[in-house]
Write a protein that holds these residues in place. Structure first.
Motif, PDB file in Angstrom:
ATOM      1  N   ALA A 127       0.708  -0.946  -0.171  1.00 12.58           N
ATOM      2  CA  ALA A 127      -0.093   0.216  -0.456  1.00 12.58           C
ATOM      3  C   ALA A 127       0.951   1.220   0.218  1.00 12.58           C
ATOM      4  CB  ALA A 127      -0.977  -0.210   1.426  1.00 12.58           C
ATOM      5  N   LYS A 128       2.191   1.228   0.450  1.00 13.00           N
ATOM      6  CA  LYS A 128       2.805   2.276   0.922  1.00 13.00           C
ATOM      7  C   LYS A 128       3.245   2.717  -0.428  1.00 13.00           C
ATOM      8  CE  LYS A 128       7.035   4.104   2.822  1.00 13.00           C
ATOM      9  NZ  LYS A 128       7.972   3.751   3.750  1.00 13.00           N
ATOM     10  N   ALA A 129       4.299   1.973  -1.013  1.00 15.72           N
ATOM     11  CA  ALA A 129       3.866   2.154  -2.880  1.00 15.72           C
ATOM     12  C   ALA A 129       3.070   3.057  -3.339  1.00 15.72           C
ATOM     13  CB  ALA A 129       4.738   0.922  -3.555  1.00 15.72           C
ATOM     14  N   VAL A 130       2.059   1.729  -3.696  1.00 17.35           N
ATOM     15  CA  VAL A 130       0.550   2.429  -4.630  1.00 17.35           C
ATOM     16  C   VAL A 130       0.709   3.882  -3.803  1.00 17.35           C
ATOM     17  CG1 VAL A 130      -1.392   1.988  -4.675  1.00 17.35           C
ATOM     18  CG2 VAL A 130      -0.113   0.524  -4.500  1.00 17.35           C
ATOM     19  N   GLY A 131       0.210   4.861  -2.944  1.00 14.64           N
ATOM     20  CA  GLY A 131       0.099   5.596  -1.960  1.00 14.64           C
ATOM     21  C   GLY A 131       1.391   6.694  -2.829  1.00 14.64           C
ATOM     22  N   GLY A 136       2.156  11.133  -5.161  1.00 11.64           N
ATOM     23  CA  GLY A 136       3.761  11.974  -6.267  1.00 11.64           C
ATOM     24  C   GLY A 136       3.669  11.855  -7.458  1.00 11.64           C
ATOM     25  N   PRO A 137       3.806  11.785  -8.553  1.00 11.77           N
ATOM     26  CA  PRO A 137       4.136  12.043  -9.792  1.00 11.77           C
ATOM     27  C   PRO A 137       2.908  12.016  -9.854  1.00 11.77           C
ATOM     28  CG  PRO A 137       5.095   9.621  -9.847  1.00 11.77           C
ATOM     29  CD  PRO A 137       5.065  10.167  -8.200  1.00 11.77           C
ATOM     30  N   TYR A 138       1.273  11.496 -10.239  1.00  8.62           N
ATOM     31  CA  TYR A 138       0.253  11.487  -9.772  1.00  8.62           C
ATOM     32  C   TYR A 138      -0.742  12.210  -9.480  1.00  8.62           C
ATOM     33  CZ  TYR A 138       2.539   7.674 -12.902  1.00  8.62           C
ATOM     34  OH  TYR A 138       2.785   6.903 -13.833  1.00  8.62           O
ATOM     35  N   LEU A 139      -0.243  13.047  -8.810  1.00 14.35           N
ATOM     36  CA  LEU A 139      -0.766  13.934  -7.792  1.00 14.35           C
ATOM     37  C   LEU A 139      -2.013  14.618  -8.427  1.00 14.35           C
ATOM     38  CD1 LEU A 139      -1.990  14.716  -5.205  1.00 14.35           C
ATOM     39  CD2 LEU A 139      -0.110  16.497  -5.174  1.00 14.35           C
ATOM     40  N   LEU A 140      -1.800  15.679  -9.483  1.00 13.83           N
ATOM     41  CA  LEU A 140      -2.568  15.872 -10.518  1.00 13.83           C
ATOM     42  C   LEU A 140      -3.533  15.501 -10.936  1.00 13.83           C
ATOM     43  CD1 LEU A 140      -3.254  19.419 -11.308  1.00 13.83           C
ATOM     44  CD2 LEU A 140      -1.706  18.799 -13.212  1.00 13.83           C
ATOM     45  N   VAL A 141      -3.424  14.185 -11.244  1.00 12.84           N
ATOM     46  CA  VAL A 141      -4.014  13.529 -12.108  1.00 12.84           C
ATOM     47  C   VAL A 141      -5.430  13.435 -10.641  1.00 12.84           C
ATOM     48  CG1 VAL A 141      -5.180  11.182 -13.296  1.00 12.84           C
ATOM     49  CG2 VAL A 141      -2.766  12.292 -13.682  1.00 12.84           C
TER      50      VAL A 141
END
Length: 166
Positions: A127-131, A136-141
């Motif tokens: 779950a940590k890697a998915v979060g 991280g890079p997909y925050l805007l999406v």
């Protein structure tokens, strides 16, 4: 697990075709829920257990409940009550019940009959890697998707208000 993958894939395709071809929004939502559950079964068959669990919790759970509430908010009044009574006939529920029963039988087969080491090997994603990836890079999406859902809910509310109908 190849058996589970192909059966879930077939159920997902059939249910998605019913979503596209159905004219009744409530029936289309039922088939969409079955399709999302089948897709989560595909994730489980591929060994992506976390992605499968997220598919069930986020899509088949939360977003489908939102869609059902939006459809309920767009109630058209007394004229739709007779139509809803017609929807409760047993023949209408036959398709979603049949596809859900196939998914249940497949789940029981995988849990109790299939060998436990049949999963496709690969790296485990926690779950940590998915979060970290999502925020991280997909925050805007992720934020744009949440704003789109909020706008859809507000629009559905304004379309379904009693003042707008009068």
């Amino acid at each position: 697990m190849e058996f589970a993958f192909y059966i879930c894939g077939l159920i997902a395709i059939l249910a998605t075709l019913r979503v596209i071809t159905h004219t009744n929004p409530v029936h289309a939502l039922l088939y969409l829920i079955i399709s999302l559950l089948a897709i989560s079964g595909v994730f489980f068959a591929l060994g992506a257990h976390f992605a499968g669990a997220l598919e069930i919790i986020v899509y088949a759970g939360a977003i489908m409940v939102l869609f059902v509430f939006v459809v309920m908010m767009l109630n058209l009044g007394p004229a739709s009550v007779a139509q809803e009574r017609g929807w409760l006939k047993p023949g209408i529920w036959a398709g979603p019940v049949l596809l859900a029963a196939l998914l249940l039988l497949e789940l029981l087969y995988v849990l109790f009959v299939a060998p436990s080491g049949a999963a496709i090997s690969g790296t485990t994603v926690d779950a940590k890697a998915v979060g970290i990836s999502l925020f991280g890079p997909y925050l805007l999406v992720v934020e744009l998707a949440s704003m789109l859902l909020l706008a859809a809910a507000v629009t559905a509310f304004h379309l379904g208000r009693n003042e707008a109908k009068e």
